[in-house]
Design a protein around this motif. Structure first.
Motif, mmCIF file in Angstrom:
data_model
loop_
_atom_site.group_PDB
_atom_site.id
_atom_site.type_symbol
_atom_site.label_atom_id
_atom_site.label_comp_id
_atom_site.label_asym_id
_atom_site.label_seq_id
_atom_site.Cartn_x
_atom_site.Cartn_y
_atom_site.Cartn_z
ATOM 1 N N LYS A 1 -35.306 -5.710 16.390
ATOM 2 C CA LYS A 1 -36.768 -5.536 16.460
ATOM 3 C C LYS A 1 -37.478 -5.857 15.146
ATOM 4 O O LYS A 1 -38.474 -5.238 14.785
ATOM 5 N N THR A 2 -36.955 -6.833 14.416
ATOM 6 C CA THR A 2 -37.623 -7.269 13.186
ATOM 7 C C THR A 2 -37.839 -8.790 13.189
ATOM 8 O O THR A 2 -37.919 -9.412 12.117
ATOM 9 N N ARG B 1 -39.350 -4.659 8.949
ATOM 10 C CA ARG B 1 -40.584 -4.365 9.676
ATOM 11 C C ARG B 1 -41.053 -2.949 9.371
ATOM 12 O O ARG B 1 -40.247 -2.078 9.018
ATOM 13 N N ARG C 1 -41.572 -0.549 14.467
ATOM 14 C CA ARG C 1 -40.210 -0.979 14.799
ATOM 15 C C ARG C 1 -39.518 0.031 15.708
ATOM 16 O O ARG C 1 -38.868 -0.339 16.692
ATOM 17 N N SER D 1 -40.980 -0.029 19.226
ATOM 18 C CA SER D 1 -40.521 -1.214 19.932
ATOM 19 C C SER D 1 -39.072 -1.062 20.382
ATOM 20 O O SER D 1 -38.697 -1.470 21.489
ATOM 21 N N GLN D 2 -38.244 -0.439 19.541
ATOM 22 C CA GLN D 2 -36.851 -0.240 19.914
ATOM 23 C C GLN D 2 -36.708 0.757 21.061
ATOM 24 O O GLN D 2 -35.875 0.585 21.946
ATOM 25 N N GLN E 1 -37.542 -1.051 24.227
ATOM 26 C CA GLN E 1 -36.444 -1.913 24.680
ATOM 27 C C GLN E 1 -35.302 -1.081 25.247
ATOM 28 O O GLN E 1 -34.700 -1.442 26.268
ATOM 29 N N HIS F 1 -39.401 -15.088 21.321
ATOM 30 C CA HIS F 1 -39.559 -13.683 20.972
ATOM 31 C C HIS F 1 -38.796 -12.812 21.966
ATOM 32 O O HIS F 1 -38.632 -13.167 23.133
ATOM 33 N N ASN F 2 -38.330 -11.682 21.465
ATOM 34 C CA ASN F 2 -37.738 -10.664 22.332
ATOM 35 C C ASN F 2 -38.884 -9.792 22.828
ATOM 36 O O ASN F 2 -39.250 -8.802 22.209
ATOM 37 N N GLU G 1 -41.478 -7.291 24.267
ATOM 38 C CA GLU G 1 -41.425 -5.850 24.496
ATOM 39 C C GLU G 1 -41.910 -5.510 25.898
ATOM 40 O O GLU G 1 -42.826 -6.137 26.428
#
Length: 335
Positions: free
Chosen positions: A99-100, A195, A200, A203-204, A207, A297-298, A300
């Motif tokens: 997540k960075t 980040r 961060r 966001s984690q 996910q 991008h991953n 979110e």
């Protein structure tokens, strides 16, 4: 004053050429002695200077450079990456922190160096076991770009071991870690992105709770189902502690001193800007890899759990916030 007798004057005139010749001979011998002594001293000084220059060159070859943060020295940072990309003896090892912006960095670098795209970069203990069992030196260490989702200490071990691959060793000598007395002929960049801790962590969590939830353990599934801090305080407090450990790991990577390795770090918000600047300094041969400015991008997701960070969690991130501030200011000297 008594006048010198005539016979004395005549005698001095007679032997004056001889006296002058003897005087000159004595002066020549004296000068020869002085020249020989000076020559010895100069030779000794030159040998000493040569020895000192060799030692200085060896120290410069193995002395790690200071870590660079992109937004503090963008030009030097970008030149370092560009120079490494064009050098046959330089490698980029990327410390992929979840997540960075790691997915974006991997996407662009694998476009430039497609032969490294199949190298698995995930994750932690599983990746370390794979690297050890598969004898990764020829695959990962020799690759122009490779990525590692590992803990900070494990990443440092990988980088050190990769550089040791190129150190001159006696025949049949077992593999060992770096010996700084023998500078490697190869060099490397240890790159990572970081980040701001609150965004961060959020966001984690999203996910964790919204992607592949069926693969999570029972405690994680339960906490994600509740999606509320107060109902699973112990679980989320542990999550915050893991966040602090991660940022401590980032700090350790920033401080690592491995011969012939330069550490480069950039905030995730500068990744797109960095790649644009990198494109501008690379030769024409690289331009086709930057045809599209859109990075992968991953993305979110919060469809199942839209978590809300509460004050106790944010306050618990004080250590992570302090380290993030140090990283941002480039103030990460060893304690």
């Amino acid at each position: 004053m008594t006048e010198m007798p005539l016979y004395r004057k005549l005698r001095m005139r007679k032997y004056r050429p001889m006296n002058n010749w003897l005087l000159r001979l004595r002066n020549v011998q004296c000068c020869r002695k002085m020249s020989l002594s000076r020559s010895i001293r100069m030779t000794a000084a030159l040998l000493l200077l040569r020895y000192l220059l060799q030692k200085a060159r060896q120290i410069l070859l193995i002395q790690p450079e200071d870590a660079l943060v992109y937004h503090l020295r963008p030009d030097q940072f970008t030149r370092s990456i560009a120079t490494c990309m064009q050098s046959p003896t330089c490698h980029i090892y990327y410390f992929h922190v979840p997540k960075t912006g790691g997915t974006s960095v991997e996407y662009q670098m694998f476009k430039i160096f497609p032969s490294t795209e199949n190298l698995m970069s995930c994750c932690n203990e599983g990746l370390m076991n794979y690297l050890i069992v598969d004898n990764y030196h020829n695959k990962y260490c020799l690759a122009k770009f490779s990525s590692y989702q590992l803990l900070g200490n494990d990443f440092q071990q990988v980088v050190a071991k990769c550089l040791n691959t190129y150190l001159p060793r006696k025949k049949n000598t077992p593999f060992s870690f770096l010996d700084s007395s023998s500078p490697s002929s190869h060099n490397a960049i240890a790159l990572f992105s970081f980040r701001e801790p609150i965004s961060r962590m959020l966001s984690q969590i999203h996910q964790l709770c919204n992607k592949n939830i069926e693969l999570r353990d029972a405690n994680t599934t339960k906490a994600c189902f509740h999606c509320n801090y107060t109902q699973d305080v112990a679980y989320w407090d542990t999550f915050v502690q893991d966040q602090d450990y991660l940022y401590e790991s980032l700090k350790n990577v920033m401080q690592m001193k491995i011969p012939n390795v330069q550490v480069l770090a950039m905030d995730a918000i500068h990744i797109t800007t960095f790649f644009r600047q990198l494109q501008s300094v690379l030769p024409v041969d690289f331009q086709r890899y930057f045809e599209s400015q859109d990075l992968e991008h991953n993305t979110e997701s919060n469809q199942n759990c839209n978590f809300g960070l509460v004050s106790p969690m944010i306050k618990s991130l004080r250590k992570s916030m302090d380290i993030y501030r140090e990283l941002t200011l480039g103030m990460t000297e060893p304690e």
